[in-house]
Design an enzyme around this catalytic site. Structure first.
Site, PDB file in Angstrom:
ATOM      1  N   CYS A   4       0.841  -1.205   0.000  1.00 16.70           N
ATOM      2  CA  CYS A   4       0.000   0.000   0.000  1.00 16.70           C
ATOM      3  C   CYS A   4       0.872   1.251   0.000  1.00 16.70           C
ATOM      4  O   CYS A   4       1.674   1.478   0.912  1.00 16.70           O
ATOM      5  CB  CYS A   4      -0.923  -0.005   1.224  1.00 16.70           C
ATOM      6  N   THR A  96      -8.856   5.553  -6.456  1.00 17.30           N
ATOM      7  CA  THR A  96      -7.743   4.851  -7.095  1.00 17.30           C
ATOM      8  C   THR A  96      -6.786   4.226  -6.075  1.00 17.30           C
ATOM      9  O   THR A  96      -6.177   3.198  -6.356  1.00 17.30           O
ATOM     10  CB  THR A  96      -6.948   5.796  -8.019  1.00 17.30           C
ATOM     11  N   HIS A 101      -8.507   8.002   2.296  1.00 15.85           N
ATOM     12  CA  HIS A 101      -7.853   9.307   2.350  1.00 15.85           C
ATOM     13  C   HIS A 101      -8.900  10.391   2.160  1.00 15.85           C
ATOM     14  O   HIS A 101      -9.844  10.230   1.402  1.00 15.85           O
ATOM     15  CB  HIS A 101      -6.750   9.417   1.293  1.00 15.85           C
TER      16      HIS A 101
END
Ligand code: DGP
Length: 115
Positions: A4, A96, A101
């Site tokens: 990640c 994406t 976030h």
């Protein structure tokens, strides 16, 4: 999460333009800014999206909304002029990066609805 990218940024394994950090989150400038000020607020804990929230995440999200966002907006000098807060979730929203976030965008007049 090994692969990640936002976990790696949070752990400083990948460089970013950090504007804020505390024990729960990092905030850094978006690589592809959509406004003069475009910052991502990212939990240090890996959560893929809003769909993956549990009750344990209440404190974290309350912290982001009530403390981090206002403080970062103030530090970017966009608190008074106004700003937009966005959490893209899933395919239709074109999320994406699969690590939750919060986009903080400001420094220009926003249009509505977004495309
Ligand atoms: P979203 O569509 O909501 O998943 O937006 C992901 C955002 O993350 C996108 O605006 C570009 C930004 N981004 C992707 N990779 C990186 C990176 O490595 N560094 C930084 N600073 N931003 C990134």
């Amino acid at each position: 999460m090994e692969d990640c990218i936002f976990c790696k940024i949070a752990k400083k394994e990948i460089e970013s333009n950090l504007v804020y950090e505390d024990d729960m989150v990092v905030a850094f400038r978006d690589l592809s800014p959509q406004a003069p000020e475009h910052v991502l607020i990212v939990p240090k804990k890996h959560i893929a999206s809003i769909n993956d929230f549990t009750k344990d995440d209440r404190e974290l999200m309350g912290h982001i909304m009530t403390e981090v966002l206002p403080e970062v907006a103030k530090s970017l000098n966009i608190a008074e002029g106004g700003y937009r807060v966005v959490i893209n979730t899933g395919e239709d929203a074109q999320q994406t990066v699969k690590h939750l976030h919060v986009h903080l965008l400001g420094g220009r007049k926003m249009t509505w609805p977004p495309g």
